[in-house]
Design an enzyme around this catalytic site. Structure first.
Site, PDB file in Angstrom:
ATOM      1  N   LYS A  90       0.856  -1.185   0.000  1.00 33.80           N
ATOM      2  CA  LYS A  90       0.000   0.000   0.000  1.00 33.80           C
ATOM      3  C   LYS A  90       0.894   1.237   0.000  1.00 33.80           C
ATOM      4  O   LYS A  90       1.761   1.374   0.850  1.00 33.80           O
ATOM      5  CB  LYS A  90      -0.896   0.022   1.239  1.00 33.80           C
ATOM      6  CG  LYS A  90      -2.049  -0.953   1.225  1.00 33.80           C
ATOM      7  CD  LYS A  90      -3.154  -0.558   0.253  1.00 33.80           C
ATOM      8  CE  LYS A  90      -3.887   0.689   0.696  1.00 33.80           C
ATOM      9  NZ  LYS A  90      -4.735   0.486   1.887  1.00 33.80           N
ATOM     10  N   HIS A  91       0.695   2.108  -0.956  1.00 30.51           N
ATOM     11  CA  HIS A  91       1.415   3.382  -1.011  1.00 30.51           C
ATOM     12  C   HIS A  91       2.930   3.185  -0.955  1.00 30.51           C
ATOM     13  O   HIS A  91       3.644   3.803  -0.182  1.00 30.51           O
ATOM     14  CB  HIS A  91       0.927   4.318   0.080  1.00 30.51           C
ATOM     15  CG  HIS A  91      -0.544   4.631  -0.024  1.00 30.51           C
ATOM     16  ND1 HIS A  91      -1.072   5.368  -1.071  1.00 30.51           N
ATOM     17  CD2 HIS A  91      -1.594   4.268   0.748  1.00 30.51           C
ATOM     18  CE1 HIS A  91      -2.375   5.447  -0.921  1.00 30.51           C
ATOM     19  NE2 HIS A  91      -2.723   4.789   0.168  1.00 30.51           N
TER      20      HIS A  91
ATOM     21  N   HIS B  63      13.744   5.486  -0.948  1.00 24.66           N
ATOM     22  CA  HIS B  63      12.940   6.688  -1.205  1.00 24.66           C
ATOM     23  C   HIS B  63      12.442   6.674  -2.657  1.00 24.66           C
ATOM     24  O   HIS B  63      13.076   6.088  -3.525  1.00 24.66           O
ATOM     25  CB  HIS B  63      13.780   7.953  -0.997  1.00 24.66           C
ATOM     26  CG  HIS B  63      14.056   8.248   0.453  1.00 24.66           C
ATOM     27  ND1 HIS B  63      13.272   9.092   1.190  1.00 24.66           N
ATOM     28  CD2 HIS B  63      15.020   7.803   1.286  1.00 24.66           C
ATOM     29  CE1 HIS B  63      13.736   9.185   2.426  1.00 24.66           C
ATOM     30  NE2 HIS B  63      14.801   8.402   2.510  1.00 24.66           N
TER      31      HIS B  63
ATOM     32  N   ASN C 138      12.055   6.415   7.119  1.00 26.16           N
ATOM     33  CA  ASN C 138      12.596   5.501   8.104  1.00 26.16           C
ATOM     34  C   ASN C 138      11.653   4.313   8.269  1.00 26.16           C
ATOM     35  O   ASN C 138      10.450   4.490   8.247  1.00 26.16           O
ATOM     36  CB  ASN C 138      12.738   6.184   9.460  1.00 26.16           C
ATOM     37  CG  ASN C 138      13.859   7.194   9.532  1.00 26.16           C
ATOM     38  OD1 ASN C 138      14.899   7.048   8.918  1.00 26.16           O
ATOM     39  ND2 ASN C 138      13.636   8.238  10.326  1.00 26.16           N
TER      40      ASN C 138
END
Length: 391
Positions: free
Chosen positions: A68-69, A391, A231
């Site tokens: 998810k996301h 990221h 994180n």
């Protein structure tokens, strides 16, 4: 295969036009077999595929992820399920293949966050797995292949709008990757560093115990964190994540979030929860929400006002003492962190959720404090020396 695939829009509906494409003359490594995946779907697909591919390569078992996301809600290996886990994962009424078991475990770890997930599977999708996917709320699936009958089941989901993507398992991207932000192009080497046995040799605590089951869970944590937005930390037990804390600015907040999810996973197995008097024919998502509210200490009166529509009779909540007693049975849990712990508070919180094995890069100015805390709790801590930011 085409070198470009148009999309309805980008991250948001106002971001159009949008597409995915190859900068080289090579075709895309994915083929859309059903539905029309969107921009976010394909970000989830390509990240989650890498996770399950690496898990299968490292541990030799079918693997699944619920995304998810652009972070995993859960990741798991194929392993037998206890009768209790079958019940809390809502799969006690369906035949499960090894691959289906892996997905049941990946989704079952955090069913609330897995609602509307993107699914990644390491192996060819068989009929039991397709049937399990067919009855859950999700956006799409990526896998290296599909049995004909399994594909027929999936392409009927959502009246034919369910996104089904096949990826070429032999595809390898270039060594360098680029991305553009605000008109500025970034370039770096792709994060192709794979987990190795050497990553688990630097044990820095007095306790050196590292059984095979712990090594499996450490490997699972290492690979899961590699594809979780930093994180991040994850709690792992018996070949599956039981709590993922992703994208928090504070390391202790990551641990608290993941630890809370791990605690809820354990509390969902309490006999009182298994015996909750749900109304007949209540849908699984509504049960998931009700169980989450029932176990939370901060549930609001307005939320409880809706229980009349969920329960045949209002259940008695578990007392703090009952919760603590049940949570004391959570043991031999592995905690992985994508970067070092700057303070001992993360170990203090981890101990509450039965953590015995810890994997982190090391390198903090307060490593000594963290090691001392681990020694107090009888934990085995490994400094891998490998940061896993994503990221």
């Amino acid at each position: 295969m085409p070198a470009s695939l148009p999309l309805r829009y980008g991250t948001n509906p106002q971001q159009a036009p949008a597409r995915v494409y190859m900068r080289s003359e090579a075709g895309l490594p994915i083929t859309v077999l059903g539905g029309s995946p969107g921009y976010i779907n394909l970000l989830d697909a390509l990240n989650s595929w890498q996770l399950v591919r690496e898990l299968k390569a490292a541990l030799g078992q079918p693997a699944a992820a619920s995304f998810k996301h652009v972070s995993p809600s859960g990741a798991a290996l194929a392993a037998p399920l206890s009768e209790t886990l079958k019940r809390i994962y809502f799969v006690d009424d369906i035949e499960l293949s090894p691959l289906a078991t892996a997905y049941a475990r990946a989704r079952g770890a955090d069913r609330l966050c897995s609602f509307g997930d993107w699914i990644a599977l390491s192996d060819t999708v068989d009929v039991p797995t397709a049937r399990l996917i067919g009855r859950e709320v999700s956006d799409g699936v990526i896998a290296p292949g599909y049995e004909p009958e399994a594909l027929a089941i999936l392409t009927k989901k959502k009246q034919g709008k369910y996104a089904v993507v096949r990826i070429d398992p032999a595809y390898e991207p270039p060594d360098l990757e680029t991305r553009e932000v605000f008109g500025v192009t970034f370039e770096q080497r792709r994060h192709d560093r794979l987990v190795t046995s050497a990553d688990f040799t630097n044990i820095v605590t007095r306790r050196k115990d590292l059984p095979p089951e712990a090594l499996r869970d450490l490997t699972l944590a290492w690979i899961t964190l590699k594809y979780t937005q930093s994180n991040s930390v994850c709690f792992v037990s018996d070949g599956q994540t039981i709590g993922v804390g992703a994208g928090q600015q504070s390391r202790i907040h990551c641990v608290r979030l993941a630890g809370q999810k791990a605690d809820l996973w354990r509390l969902r197995q309490h006999p009182t929860v298994l015996a909750l008097p749900f109304k007949p024919d209540l849908k699984r998502p509504d049960r998931d929400n009700a169980i989450d509210q029932f176990l939370r200490d901060d549930v609001t009166p307005n939320e409880k006002a809706g229980w009349d529509e969920v329960f045949a009779q209002t259940p008695r909540g578990l007392s703090p003492d009952e919760k603590r007693e049940w949570l004391s049975g959570l043991d031999s849990v592995t905690l992985g962190s994508d970067a070092f712990f700057p303070f001992r508070d993360s170990l203090d919180r981890a101990a509450v959720s039965g953590v015995k094995y810890v994997l982190e890069p090391g390198g903090s100015a307060r490593d000594g404090d963290v090691i001392a805390a681990a020694d107090e709790y009888g934990m085995t801590v490994i400094f891998s020396g490998v940061r896993l930011f994503h990221h």
